[in-house]
Enzyme design. Structure first.
Site, short mmCIF file in Angstrom:
data_model
loop_
_atom_site.label_atom_id
_atom_site.label_comp_id
_atom_site.label_asym_id
_atom_site.label_seq_id
_atom_site.Cartn_x
_atom_site.Cartn_y
_atom_site.Cartn_z
N SER A 177 11.45 81.16 -9.24
CA SER A 177 12.78 81.85 -9.84
C SER A 177 12.78 83.18 -8.95
CB SER A 177 12.79 82.01 -11.20
OG SER A 177 13.62 82.90 -11.61
N TYR A 203 7.93 85.14 -18.25
CA TYR A 203 8.75 83.78 -17.45
C TYR A 203 8.44 84.49 -16.09
CZ TYR A 203 12.15 81.01 -15.42
OH TYR A 203 13.00 80.28 -14.62
N1 NAP Z 1 18.69 77.28 -14.66
C1 NAP Z 1 18.39 78.53 -13.86
O1 NAP Z 1 18.90 79.41 -14.10
C2 NAP Z 1 16.97 78.81 -13.25
C3 NAP Z 1 16.60 79.73 -12.57
C4 NAP Z 1 15.43 79.83 -11.86
C5 NAP Z 1 14.45 78.99 -11.86
N2 NAP Z 1 14.82 77.82 -12.69
C6 NAP Z 1 13.67 76.89 -12.83
O2 NAP Z 1 14.24 75.63 -12.31
C7 NAP Z 1 13.64 74.66 -13.07
C8 NAP Z 1 14.34 73.63 -13.78
O3 NAP Z 1 15.07 74.21 -14.83
P1 NAP Z 1 16.64 73.90 -15.16
O4 NAP Z 1 17.33 75.01 -15.54
O5 NAP Z 1 17.10 72.73 -14.52
O6 NAP Z 1 16.19 73.44 -16.77
P2 NAP Z 1 16.70 72.40 -17.78
O7 NAP Z 1 18.03 71.88 -17.36
O8 NAP Z 1 16.33 72.83 -19.19
O9 NAP Z 1 15.59 71.15 -17.47
C9 NAP Z 1 14.23 71.25 -17.52
C10 NAP Z 1 13.75 69.81 -17.56
O10 NAP Z 1 12.33 69.97 -17.54
C11 NAP Z 1 11.81 68.95 -18.68
N3 NAP Z 1 10.84 69.57 -19.27
C12 NAP Z 1 10.74 70.85 -19.99
N4 NAP Z 1 9.49 71.00 -20.49
C13 NAP Z 1 8.58 70.10 -20.08
C14 NAP Z 1 7.34 69.77 -20.16
N5 NAP Z 1 6.47 70.53 -20.97
N6 NAP Z 1 6.83 68.59 -19.48
C15 NAP Z 1 7.81 67.72 -18.92
N7 NAP Z 1 8.76 68.20 -18.66
C16 NAP Z 1 9.27 69.11 -19.28
C17 NAP Z 1 13.09 68.54 -19.43
O11 NAP Z 1 13.18 67.57 -20.12
P3 NAP Z 1 12.46 66.95 -21.39
O12 NAP Z 1 13.26 68.20 -22.42
O13 NAP Z 1 12.74 65.84 -21.89
O14 NAP Z 1 10.86 67.33 -21.59
C18 NAP Z 1 14.17 68.81 -18.25
O15 NAP Z 1 14.15 67.51 -17.35
C19 NAP Z 1 12.50 75.40 -14.17
O16 NAP Z 1 11.30 75.67 -13.31
C20 NAP Z 1 13.21 76.58 -14.08
O17 NAP Z 1 12.18 77.64 -14.48
C21 NAP Z 1 15.93 77.55 -13.41
#
Ligand code: NAP
Length: 252
Positions: free
Chosen positions: A141, A154
């Site tokens: 991130s 985080y």
């Molecule tokens: N969105 C942003 O603005 C942003 C910015 C920078 C970085 N990121 C990074 O991008 C990545 C994806 O994030 P996202 O924004 O796409 O989030 P998201 O939409 O909340 O999706 C998260 C995914 O991870 C799964 N998950 C969560 N906790 C888990 C665990 N303990 N074990 C296994 N699976 C788990 C969730 O499914 P279940 O609930 O079914 O487990 C879901 O499939 C993350 O690493 C996040 O930190 C996101």
């Protein structure tokens, strides 16, 4: 960027950035394993793939080493190989000053965002990549690049992901490439609280004037897991609409 004949595992592949990456990899011809904690989320995600015979879903919690080993084993058993691992699952149970985070919030964030990168990479290395080679992609991130209000711990774990990427790339070369993507604010569930009620104000501060979409991250992910980046390792690519490319405020 043809991935035909390869197998990929995408953790947190049931929605958001992980699902977009899994779909992009599948469209390039690879077999894909998606994992997350909840079976119903995975079942919904499976329906979005054009060829469902090329996708397999496994429920697993990334915060456990036993689960990581089981997930990697299940992927290899199902498709017969494991060429690509995308360490994408992430969490943020605390928003507020760093000094107010509880021990359990700290521990959970560490296990899911940071330790899981190593446990899944290690499992893939020991069970497949040491012998056959491969590619690892970690989702960090821009929070890992500097201070952020409300996202302190985080961001500390994401800074660790950037360093883990360099360390693993160094240790696993030349047979395994390891890179990372550092996204800015992307329109997903995880970040909903950050963008939902003030999108106009937020996008006015992003040079490209819009939020990121999961597809923006998936396009670069495809480059980094394919042979198009065959001489790239240990790098973190920032994809943030220019958020981190701003004047420093006249200091100096
Ligand atoms: N969105 C942003 O603005 C942003 C910015 C920078 C970085 N990121 C990074 O991008 C990545 C994806 O994030 P996202 O924004 O796409 O989030 P998201 O939409 O909340 O999706 C998260 C995914 O991870 C799964 N998950 C969560 N906790 C888990 C665990 N303990 N074990 C296994 N699976 C788990 C969730 O499914 P279940 O609930 O079914 O487990 C879901 O499939 C993350 O690493 C996040 O930190 C996101």
């Amino acid at each position: 960027m043809d991935l035909e004949g390869r197998t990929a595992l995408v953790t947190g592949g049931s929605r958001g950035i992980g699902l977009a990456i899994a779909q992009k990899i599948a469209e390039a011809g690879a077999r894909v394993v998606i994992s997350s904690r909840r079976e119903e989320n995975l079942a919904q995600a499976l329906e979005t793939f054009r060829d469902q015979t090329m996708v397999h879903a496994v429920t697993a919690h990334v915060g456990s080493r036993l689960e990581a080993d089981r997930l990697v084993r299940a992927s290899i058993e199902h498709f017969g190989s494991l060429d690509i691992v995308v360490n994408n699952a992430g969490t943020n149970p605390h928003f507020g000053p760093l000094v107010d985070i509880s021990d359990s919030q700290m521990q959970k964030t560490y296990e899911v965002n940071q330790a899981a990168i190593l446990t899944h990479s290690a499992a893939a290395w020991h069970q497949w990549m040491r012998e056959h080679g491969g590619v690892i992609l970690n989702i960090a991130s821009i929070g890992g690049l500097g201070p952020e209000s409300g996202l302190g711990w985080y961001s500390v774990t994401k800074a660790a992901v950037i360093h883990l990427t360099k360390q693993l790339a160094w240790e696993l070369a030349p047979s395994v490439r390891v890179n990372a993507i550092a996204p800015g604010l992307v329109r997903t569930e995880l970040a909903r609280g950050l963008w939902e009620n003030n999108e106009t104000e937020i996008t006015s501060r992003i040079p490209l004037r819009r939020l990121g979409e999961p597809e923006d991250i998936a396009q670069m992910a495809l480059v980094l897991v394919s042979d198009a980046s065959s001489w790239v390792t240990g790098q973190t690519i920032v994809i943030d609409g220019g958020t981190t490319n701003q004047p420093t405020g006249g200091v100096g």
